[in-house]
Design a protein around this motif. Structure first.
Motif, mmCIF file in Angstrom:
data_model
loop_
_atom_site.group_PDB
_atom_site.id
_atom_site.type_symbol
_atom_site.label_atom_id
_atom_site.label_comp_id
_atom_site.label_asym_id
_atom_site.label_seq_id
_atom_site.Cartn_x
_atom_site.Cartn_y
_atom_site.Cartn_z
ATOM 1 N N ALA A 21 0.724 -1.128 -0.316
ATOM 2 C CA ALA A 21 -0.074 0.063 -0.006
ATOM 3 C C ALA A 21 1.006 1.044 -0.200
ATOM 4 N N TYR A 22 2.243 0.864 -0.085
ATOM 5 C CA TYR A 22 3.205 2.147 -0.700
ATOM 6 C C TYR A 22 4.088 3.244 0.537
ATOM 7 N N GLY A 23 4.186 2.292 1.831
ATOM 8 C CA GLY A 23 4.328 2.908 3.036
ATOM 9 C C GLY A 23 5.733 2.288 2.801
ATOM 10 N N GLY A 24 6.583 2.587 3.939
ATOM 11 C CA GLY A 24 7.872 1.956 3.918
ATOM 12 C C GLY A 24 9.091 2.865 4.169
ATOM 13 N N GLY A 25 8.488 4.116 4.378
ATOM 14 C CA GLY A 25 9.660 5.697 4.565
ATOM 15 C C GLY A 25 10.298 6.276 3.529
ATOM 16 N N GLU A 26 10.567 7.070 3.792
ATOM 17 C CA GLU A 26 11.813 7.881 3.273
ATOM 18 C C GLU A 26 12.494 7.213 1.758
ATOM 19 N N GLY A 27 12.310 7.511 0.399
ATOM 20 C CA GLY A 27 13.565 6.531 -0.710
ATOM 21 C C GLY A 27 13.124 5.840 -0.848
ATOM 22 N N SER A 28 11.665 5.502 0.078
ATOM 23 C CA SER A 28 11.448 4.027 -0.113
ATOM 24 C C SER A 28 10.937 3.753 -1.875
ATOM 25 N N LEU A 29 11.098 4.912 -2.485
ATOM 26 C CA LEU A 29 9.515 4.489 -4.243
ATOM 27 C C LEU A 29 11.882 4.831 -4.839
ATOM 28 N N LYS A 30 10.644 3.974 -6.253
ATOM 29 C CA LYS A 30 12.220 4.521 -7.482
ATOM 30 C C LYS A 30 10.978 6.040 -8.259
ATOM 31 N N PRO A 31 11.221 6.711 -8.921
ATOM 32 C CA PRO A 31 10.502 7.846 -9.467
ATOM 33 C C PRO A 31 9.333 7.687 -10.444
ATOM 34 N N GLY A 32 9.953 5.673 -10.936
ATOM 35 C CA GLY A 32 8.758 5.185 -11.791
ATOM 36 C C GLY A 32 7.371 4.314 -11.347
ATOM 37 N N GLU A 33 7.861 4.681 -9.977
ATOM 38 C CA GLU A 33 6.378 3.990 -8.486
ATOM 39 C C GLU A 33 6.291 4.623 -8.394
ATOM 40 N N CYS A 34 6.227 6.160 -8.791
ATOM 41 C CA CYS A 34 5.666 7.154 -8.058
ATOM 42 C C CYS A 34 3.544 6.819 -8.743
ATOM 43 N N PRO A 35 3.544 6.957 -9.454
ATOM 44 C CA PRO A 35 2.438 7.082 -10.366
ATOM 45 C C PRO A 35 1.464 6.294 -9.883
ATOM 46 N N LYS A 36 1.739 4.957 -9.590
ATOM 47 C CA LYS A 36 1.189 3.946 -9.320
ATOM 48 C C LYS A 36 1.043 4.510 -8.029
ATOM 49 N N ALA A 37 2.001 4.267 -7.012
ATOM 50 C CA ALA A 37 1.555 5.185 -5.199
ATOM 51 C C ALA A 37 0.463 6.568 -5.161
#
Length: 92
Positions: A21-37
């Motif tokens: 569900a896209y928690g995970g803390g600071e810097g846990s996503l890659k830029p390409g994962e932002c739209p879905k999150a």
């Protein structure tokens, strides 16, 4: 012993699902994962297009989107602390 194993597996599964569900803390996503999150984060927003705009902008900067559709901003301090000129939270 079986109850302990079941409880451990349940806790592990809950942690895994919250990660999805896209928690995970600071810097846990890659830029390409932002739209879905952000799509998930803004899924219940009153004005989804505005929410998506600001969420994606914040995610691009912070590489983090708080879990759930509302609240939990403490998971992403950058996301939580980015303020507008009026002192309001810039990130949904």
């Amino acid at each position: 012993m079986t109850k302990f194993v079941f409880a451990f597996l349940l806790i592990f599964l809950m942690a895994f699902v919250s990660e999805l569900a896209y928690g995970g803390g600071e810097g846990s996503l890659k830029p390409g994962e932002c739209p879905k999150a952000c799509e998930y984060r803004c899924s219940k927003a009153r004005i989804p297009t505005t929410c998506l705009h600001f969420c994606n902008m914040c995610c691009d900067k912070c590489l983090c989107v708080p879990s759930g559709t509302y609240g939990h901003k403490e998971e992403c301090p950058c996301y939580n602390n980015w303020k507008s000129k009026q002192g309001k939270s810039k990130c949904p």
